[in-house]
Design an enzyme around this catalytic site. Structure first.
Site, PDB file in Angstrom:
ATOM      1  N   ASP A   1      23.982  21.490  21.854  1.00 15.09           N
ATOM      2  CA  ASP A   1      23.664  20.151  22.247  1.00 15.09           C
ATOM      3  C   ASP A   1      25.382  19.693  21.687  1.00 15.09           C
ATOM      4  O   ASP A   1      25.105  18.768  20.250  1.00 15.09           O
ATOM      5  CB  ASP A   1      22.964  19.307  22.480  1.00 15.09           C
ATOM      6  CG  ASP A   1      23.144  17.731  22.707  1.00 15.09           C
ATOM      7  OD1 ASP A   1      24.690  17.760  23.711  1.00 15.09           O
ATOM      8  OD2 ASP A   1      22.043  17.220  22.854  1.00 15.09           O
TER       9      ASP A   1
ATOM     10  N   GLU B   1      36.663  29.886  -2.369  1.00 17.53           N
ATOM     11  CA  GLU B   1      35.360  30.727  -2.433  1.00 17.53           C
ATOM     12  C   GLU B   1      36.322  32.516  -1.478  1.00 17.53           C
ATOM     13  O   GLU B   1      34.939  32.833  -1.169  1.00 17.53           O
ATOM     14  CB  GLU B   1      34.335  30.033  -2.302  1.00 17.53           C
ATOM     15  CG  GLU B   1      34.835  28.701  -0.012  1.00 17.53           C
ATOM     16  CD  GLU B   1      34.011  30.249   0.525  1.00 17.53           C
ATOM     17  OE1 GLU B   1      32.381  30.075   0.761  1.00 17.53           O
ATOM     18  OE2 GLU B   1      34.638  30.557   1.622  1.00 17.53           O
TER      19      GLU B   1
ATOM     20  N   CYS C   1      33.007  24.801  -2.970  1.00 15.10           N
ATOM     21  CA  CYS C   1      33.637  23.286  -2.977  1.00 15.10           C
ATOM     22  C   CYS C   1      34.956  23.261  -4.312  1.00 15.10           C
ATOM     23  O   CYS C   1      35.834  21.848  -4.259  1.00 15.10           O
ATOM     24  CB  CYS C   1      33.217  23.227  -1.873  1.00 15.10           C
ATOM     25  SG  CYS C   1      32.247  23.652  -0.048  1.00 15.10           S
TER      26      CYS C   1
ATOM     27  N   ARG D   1      19.986  23.848   5.346  1.00 19.69           N
ATOM     28  CA  ARG D   1      20.582  23.358   6.460  1.00 19.69           C
ATOM     29  C   ARG D   1      20.914  22.075   5.331  1.00 19.69           C
ATOM     30  O   ARG D   1      20.287  21.522   5.783  1.00 19.69           O
ATOM     31  CB  ARG D   1      20.018  23.372   7.471  1.00 19.69           C
ATOM     32  CG  ARG D   1      21.388  23.346   8.831  1.00 19.69           C
ATOM     33  CD  ARG D   1      20.988  22.874   9.914  1.00 19.69           C
ATOM     34  NE  ARG D   1      21.788  21.751  11.015  1.00 19.69           N
ATOM     35  CZ  ARG D   1      21.431  21.092  11.234  1.00 19.69           C
ATOM     36  NH1 ARG D   1      20.317  20.851  12.109  1.00 19.69           N
ATOM     37  NH2 ARG D   1      22.238  20.571  12.421  1.00 19.69           N
TER      38      ARG D   1
ATOM     39  N   HIS E   1      33.187  14.444  -1.956  1.00 17.36           N
ATOM     40  CA  HIS E   1      33.411  16.078  -0.941  1.00 17.36           C
ATOM     41  C   HIS E   1      33.147  15.802   0.534  1.00 17.36           C
ATOM     42  O   HIS E   1      32.055  15.043   0.220  1.00 17.36           O
ATOM     43  CB  HIS E   1      32.612  17.151  -1.788  1.00 17.36           C
ATOM     44  CG  HIS E   1      32.562  18.230  -1.454  1.00 17.36           C
ATOM     45  ND1 HIS E   1      33.883  18.769  -0.492  1.00 17.36           N
ATOM     46  CD2 HIS E   1      31.779  19.129  -0.954  1.00 17.36           C
ATOM     47  CE1 HIS E   1      33.211  19.897  -0.129  1.00 17.36           C
ATOM     48  NE2 HIS E   1      32.006  19.873   0.434  1.00 17.36           N
TER      49      HIS E   1
ATOM     50  N   ASN F   1      35.326  21.020   7.204  1.00 17.45           N
ATOM     51  CA  ASN F   1      35.119  21.390   5.096  1.00 17.45           C
ATOM     52  C   ASN F   1      36.124  22.045   4.984  1.00 17.45           C
ATOM     53  O   ASN F   1      36.118  23.502   5.578  1.00 17.45           O
ATOM     54  CB  ASN F   1      34.170  21.368   5.385  1.00 17.45           C
ATOM     55  CG  ASN F   1      33.581  22.153   4.142  1.00 17.45           C
ATOM     56  OD1 ASN F   1      34.330  21.267   3.446  1.00 17.45           O
ATOM     57  ND2 ASN F   1      32.452  22.146   3.596  1.00 17.45           N
TER      58      ASN F   1
END
Lengths: 134, 354
Positions: free
Chosen positions: B42, B94, B126, B212, B247, B279
């Protein structure tokens, strides 16, 4: 495919458009030449490095639909003959430009891109390509 | 120990500043709806949940090295320095194009900084780029180099169908650090633990993550601790800062961490790029700082806190100087506006997945 020693030798030209200027007649050459075809033997030892700005105008172009193996996946792409502002010519790819958009006389500037990869294990070759000057 | 640092940071000889900065974000974008369409998600709830509308996509011939070079060239040009005077280049990423062979040497050659310099690649997911900034600060302070360049750049990888795919983007920023310049770096502080939240094993194409978007023990803990340590060192509070950059793994986390620390939406607004570019990993906080410097005025006080791999944050306290007024600013938001959308198929092709 390109040999690693050749790529290494050409890094100044490929990364930074460093050509040669004949100290006698002032002509600028790209790719670099060790002898000036005008001044000939008098130019021996008189050829100095000359960094081109990388800006110029599309003199002519073509669209590649059937590329050589290392460029597969990029088609269709534009190859152009570019007249640099210093007066010398360079052949290069024009990226981020639609084939309907490219035209003779279009202003371009050099950018730094991946040119090709020597397979999955070999070296990655970087160098100049061109984008529209905005 | 903390007080030991604060006692002499104002000493003139130890001044360190950002001399110049440059940024680059690829031209292509993919919308959250397009990725959601692919996986039957969704789009509205994902977009709202992550606070992101679209992300940047590298062209078929772009990688971390080309993005780093573009950002570095802009930094050198804007700073108006001789690249030959750069004594150190560190590239944090990375997604270095080679597993073995530095990206930093490619950048050094492409900006004309070779051969009299030290160079290396950094990896800390990061936050590798800000680790490079700290090294440059130290080298300048020690008098070992005149200028140092730190770059954070990535073409972030995400497995197709993974939650990370909605945000993993491409972009980078380069900073030239020297004695004086457009913004003085007053202080830096770091907070590091071994929190296994985000990793990629050798030879694996995609990173894995513990949970997650792990929040509390990873992102929030490290950012808040680094920010608080920095403010303690400086004797400052959130209201002392004009701008803040945290960040940006998504559009939501930086807003929430700002609130937790006592910063408001206005302070983070100029540097919050994630909703429009995604990101950019090592580029994320550094691009946010660049977009903030684009609008900052002399005297503005800025805090930037990076975060990487679940395991570390670097915080910086920065004061903009009068030199910003004559600095040729790039306008990163304007560059980001020049975009072209791709569908999922083209996105896969550009990423080299098909």
């Amino acid at each position: 495919m390109m040999a690693v020693p050749r790529y290494w030798r050409e890094i100044p030209a490929r990364y930074n458009l460093i050509g040669k200027r004949c100290k006698i007649c002032g002509n600028i050459y790209f790719p670099p030449r060790s002898i000036c075809p005008v001044c000939r033997r008098k130019s021996v030892g008189q050829m100095e490095d000359y960094k081109l700005k990388g800006t110029g105008v599309v003199e002519s172009y073509t669209v590649i639909h059937v590329p050589p193996p290392h460029f597969e996946g990029e088609e269709p792409y534009i190859m152009a003959l570019i007249k640099l502002d210093e007066g010398t010519y360079v052949t290069g790819q024009i990226v981020e430009c639609d084939e309907k958009e490219v035209h003779i006389g279009m202003r371009v500037r050099a950018t730094f891109r991946k040119i090709m990869e020597d397979g999955e294990k070999g070296a990655i070759y970087y160098g100049y390509k061109f984008v529209k000057e905005e | 120990m903390k007080h030991f640092y604060t006692s002499f940071y104002f000493h003139f000889d130890n001044m360190v500043a950002i001399v110049g900065y440059g940024a680059y974000v690829p031209r292509y974008r993919i919308k959250v709806e397009e990725i959601a369409r692919m996986w039957g998600d969704d789009a509205t709830s994902i977009s709202r949940g992550l606070g992101i509308n679209e992300k940047s996509v590298p062209a078929i011939d772009e990688d971390t090295a080309t993005i780093a070079v573009e950002a570095a060239r802009r930094a050198v040009k804007s700073a108006g320095i001789d690249a030959g005077e750069i004594g150190a280049i560190y590239v944090g990423s990375e997604s270095h194009p080679y597993a073995v062979k530095p990206t930093a040497t490619i950048v050094a050659e492409a900006i004309g900084a070779t051969p009299y310099l030290t160079a290396a690649d950094y990896e800390f997911a990061c936050k590798a780029g800000t680790a490079g900034m700290q090294n440059c600060i130290a080298l300048v302070k020690a008098g070992m180099i005149k200028y140092g360049m730190a770059i954070g750049a990535d073409v972030a990888q995400a497995a197709p169908g993974d939650a990370l795919e909605y945000t993993a983007a491409a972009g980078g920023a380069a900073y030239i650090i020297g004695k004086d310049g457009i913004a003085t770096i007053n202080e830096t502080a770091s907070f590091t633990t071994d929190t296994p939240d985000f990793w990629r094993r050798e030879g694996q194409p995609y990173p894995g993550h513990g949970e997650r978007f792990t929040g509390e023990p990873a992102y929030y803990r490290h950012i808040t601790n680094a920010a608080r340590l920095l403010m303690e060192k400086m004797g400052t509070k959130p209201s002392d800062y004009d701008y803040a950059i945290f960040h940006q793994p998504n559009g939501k986390f930086p807003r929430r961490v700002a609130k937790m620390l006592g910063f408001n939406d206005e302070q983070i607004k100029p540097g919050l790029l994630c909703p429009i570019i995604g990101n950019t990993y090592s580029g994320s906080a550094m691009l946010g700082l660049a977009a903030t410097l684009d609008v900052a005025k002399a005297g503005d006080h800025i805090i930037m806190v990076s975060f990487g791999s679940g395991a570390g944050s670097d915080a910086f306290d920065i004061t903009v100087t009068n030199a910003i007024e004559s600095y040729p600013r790039q306008n990163i938001r304007k560059m980001i506006e020049k975009k072209e959308y791709v569908d999922y198929g083209l996105y896969m092709k550009y990423r080299g997945e098909i």
